[in-house]
Structure formats: C-alpha cells, structure tokens
Design an enzyme around this catalytic site. Structure first.
Site, mmCIF file in Angstrom:
data_model
loop_
_atom_site.group_PDB
_atom_site.id
_atom_site.type_symbol
_atom_site.label_atom_id
_atom_site.label_comp_id
_atom_site.label_asym_id
_atom_site.label_seq_id
_atom_site.Cartn_x
_atom_site.Cartn_y
_atom_site.Cartn_z
ATOM 1 N N THR A 44 0.811 -1.209 0.000
ATOM 2 C CA THR A 44 0.000 0.000 0.000
ATOM 3 C C THR A 44 0.851 1.269 0.000
ATOM 4 O O THR A 44 1.948 1.289 0.564
ATOM 5 C CB THR A 44 -0.928 0.032 1.235
ATOM 6 O OG1 THR A 44 -1.551 1.322 1.348
ATOM 7 C CG2 THR A 44 -0.152 -0.243 2.500
ATOM 8 N N GLU B 196 0.204 3.706 1.759
ATOM 9 C CA GLU B 196 0.216 4.201 3.136
ATOM 10 C C GLU B 196 1.559 3.927 3.817
ATOM 11 O O GLU B 196 1.869 4.510 4.855
ATOM 12 C CB GLU B 196 -0.910 3.560 3.942
ATOM 13 C CG GLU B 196 -2.313 3.991 3.535
ATOM 14 C CD GLU B 196 -2.673 5.395 4.026
ATOM 15 O OE1 GLU B 196 -2.079 5.845 5.021
ATOM 16 O OE2 GLU B 196 -3.541 6.027 3.392
ATOM 17 N N TYR C 299 -2.252 0.364 10.534
ATOM 18 C CA TYR C 299 -2.448 -0.353 9.263
ATOM 19 C C TYR C 299 -1.160 -0.333 8.442
ATOM 20 O O TYR C 299 -0.678 -1.373 7.974
ATOM 21 C CB TYR C 299 -3.592 0.289 8.484
ATOM 22 C CG TYR C 299 -3.676 -0.139 7.040
ATOM 23 C CD1 TYR C 299 -4.187 -1.387 6.696
ATOM 24 C CD2 TYR C 299 -3.261 0.708 6.017
ATOM 25 C CE1 TYR C 299 -4.268 -1.779 5.367
ATOM 26 C CE2 TYR C 299 -3.339 0.324 4.690
ATOM 27 C CZ TYR C 299 -3.849 -0.916 4.364
ATOM 28 O OH TYR C 299 -3.924 -1.303 3.054
ATOM 29 N N LYS D 122 1.430 -3.394 7.440
ATOM 30 C CA LYS D 122 1.717 -3.656 6.031
ATOM 31 C C LYS D 122 3.217 -3.561 5.732
ATOM 32 O O LYS D 122 3.726 -4.257 4.843
ATOM 33 C CB LYS D 122 0.951 -2.665 5.156
ATOM 34 C CG LYS D 122 -0.523 -3.008 4.966
ATOM 35 C CD LYS D 122 -0.710 -4.231 4.085
ATOM 36 C CE LYS D 122 -2.143 -4.430 3.669
ATOM 37 N NZ LYS D 122 -2.311 -5.560 2.723
#
Length: 370
Positions: free
Chosen positions: A129, A131, A153, A157
């Site tokens: 991701t 992010e 999150y 990840k």
C-alpha cells in the site's frame, strides 16, 4: 501436448479488488479459488454484481488461523496466490491495532511459510500500500522512497512488505509486493471516503439525504481505477524475476476536488451540502500521496488507463443507479442500504486538548432550518 489450466487462489475475494482480479483471471482461462471470512452477515454482493458467484470456488478461511490457510493452499494446489485480504480501513486500525497487526502483518508470513514447506513453485503476490510512505512528503514516491508509516495499518503492512523481500532473497520464493496507491471503483467499501462521497451525492440527488460530513478535505491522494490495478497484479507474477512495483497514476487530487467533481456529475454545487467535521479526522493524517509508476511502465508495460474525472463519474453514476433502482423496488444485496452515516460518534482525536468527546464542525453553507 495438453496445457494444464492455471489455478489461482485469491484471499479476500469478497473485497473490492478480489472480484475484479477473479474476472480478469477467468478471462485468461484460470481456475479461480477465493477465500472469505465467515461472518453472521454474508458479503458476496460484489461477486454477484459482476456475475461471478457461480464461476469461482469459495473457501472459508481466516488470515489469523494458520490451519485454515494451510488447508486452503493444500486443497487448491495453486500456481499463484494473491494475498488481497486485510483489515484495510486505515481509520479503524487505530481502534484495533493488535488485530490489524495480526491480520495485515502476520498473514503474509504464514503464506510464505506454507509456500516454503509445501511448494516453492507457487508465485505469491502481496497487496502492499501507498500508506507505507506515510509521513514522507517527498513526492512522487517510488520503490526506493523511505517508508515512514503513519498508522497501525501501514505499520502492519510494512512488516508484510519486508517479509516478502526477506523470503524472496533467503529462500528463492517468487514473491512480489504491489505498492498500490489508492484505487477506487463502484465496488469500493462504503466506509472509504471516495465511496462515501459517491453514495452520498446519489442519495442527496434523490432526496434521501440532506448533507455530507467529511474530515480533512485538503488531503491529497493518487486515485486510480481498481480494474486497471488488478491487471498490474497479474502482470507482476508473469515476469521472469520477482520484484516490487509502485502502481499509481502519477497525479494527485484532493478530497475537495473529488467532492466538487462528484456533485458536478449530477449537476449540484458541493458547497450547498458539505460539512467539515473534525470528529472524522484521523489521529495522524497522511497529507499527500503521489506515486511514480515509471518502473511498472518500463518493466511490466503497465499504465493506468482511467482518468480521474472518468473514475468519479463511474462511481457516482453507479451509486445513483443503485439507489434509483432501490426506490423502484429492486432488491439487491449491496452495502449502502445497511450502512448509516447518521450514527453518534465519539471523537478519538488526541489533538483536541485531551478531550475525547469534542464535536467541532464547519458548515460551508447553512443547511435546513435555523
């Protein structure tokens, strides 16, 4: 010579990307299996909407349960595994940080261990991701841009991202990270801001809603179209050597721009309906994400096809059509009728002088009665 049909296992096949990927793989002649998490409320509406529910084989599994993952791989004997399942809503990862770490962080390692011991010829795709870049404002971000996660999150990840690299280098496993920037579609979960906007615009147009409350309108994202992005996932696993790739459009737009464009699709002025509500702000915001897709363009031959305005139009029109059909008596198992944005919310924003119940809002134009 008989060519054996390829087999693919997709975790999270009931999410946004899973059905689009399944559709692509079926078109390419694959036998497609998909895992889903058992719940009291079935969540197969996306597969139904694309007409795939009878074309794929479903397997109940849980990313936190090694036994169920091992069984899913053993019974399907896949050539390729696409690990798309995740606790993927960034905001709620602050509410469930340990669960997020277990599901989004450790699940990739479970699959990599299964591959290492069961069949090292299986190719593995890990849904990474944008992010991951978090607080790093050096945009556009590419594969070598330092990663500074800004949420539980993203931190989880990042662990998965690094485990893929480690197992690839240590054990020779064909494993790839797809560092996908934001990608949206009519199948996007309604808790995500883009779908929240498109769904609300449709309801407002049809007189079913009077306002739209949003958090940070100035956050900027690199938004693409999910069907374009799943094509990149497949292309990564068709290469001679495994590698990691940023998948993005290379262009950014703010939430404000998305809102403005969405209301314009149905001929409305967004300022008449939008309320900025600080209860919806994240404890730590990621202000800017913009990807550099040059490596994917050069090595994979991949490029985003769908432009920003077309993406917004497709999403708004899809939600408008759904609600219009719903009002005319068509029953369909999509998510919007069962989801309320009118719930009481207790703020968990730590920046409000330690008060957890502060409600602040900014109205662009006064709504309703005074």
């Amino acid at each position: 010579m008989v060519i054996q049909q390829k087999r693919a296992l997709i975790t999270g096949i009931t999410g946004q990307d899973g059905p689009y990927l399944a559709q692509l793989l079926l078109e390419k002649g694959y036998k497609v299996y998909g895992t889903y998490r058992r719940s009291s409320t079935p969540n197969f509406w996306r597969l139904q909407q694309l007409g795939l529910i009878k074309k794929v084989t479903l397997i109940p599994a849980d990313l936190s349960d090694m036994a169920s993952l091992l069984e899913s791989v053993a019974v399907t004997d896949p050539d390729e595994i696409y690990n798309l399942a995740a606790h993927s809503f960034v905001g709620s990862s602050f509410d469930q940080p340990l669960y997020t770490a277990e599901v989004d962080g450790s699940s990739s390692t479970r699959f990599l261990e299964i591959i290492r011991h069961l069949n090292k010829n299986i190719k593995f795709y890990q849904a990474s991701t944008s992010e991951l870049y978090g607080a790093n404002m050096n945009a556009p971000q590419h594969e070598n841009t330092p990663m500074i996660p800004n949420s539980p999150y993203a931190a989880a990840k990042l662990y998965s991202y690094n485990m893929v690299r480690i197992y690839r280098a240590s054990y020779g496993i064909f494993a790839c990270n797809g560092i996908l920037f934001n990608h949206e579609s009519p199948l996007r979960g309604i808790e995500f801001v883009t779908r929240k906007i498109s769904n609300s615009v449709a309801k407002i147009k049809l007189g079913l809603q009077t306002e739209l409350r949003l958090g940070n309108l100035d956050a900027k994202r690199d938004w693409g179209y999910a069907p374009d992005y799943v094509r990149a996932m497949w292309m990564m696993l068709q290469q001679d050597k495994p590698d990691d790739f940023v998948i993005a459009t290379g262009q950014t737009h703010s939430v404000r721009e998305f809102v403005q464009e969405a209301f314009a699709v149905l001929g409305m002025d967004w300022k008449d309906y939008v309320i900025e509500d600080t209860r919806l702000l994240r404890p730590m915001e990621v202000p800017l994400l913009c990807g550099n897709p040059r490596k994917a363009e050069k090595v994979l031959g991949w490029k985003a096809k769908t432009k920003f305005k077309e993406l917004v139009r497709v999403m708004v029109q899809a939600d408008y059509d759904r609600w219009n059909q719903y009002l005319h008596g068509k029953i369909f198992p999509w998510d919007a009728p069962n989801y309320s944005h009118e719930m009481d919310i207790i703020s968990r924003n730590p920046s409000r002088e330690g008060r957890r119940d502060v409600v602040e809002k900014k109205t662009f134009k006064k709504l309703g009665k005074s």
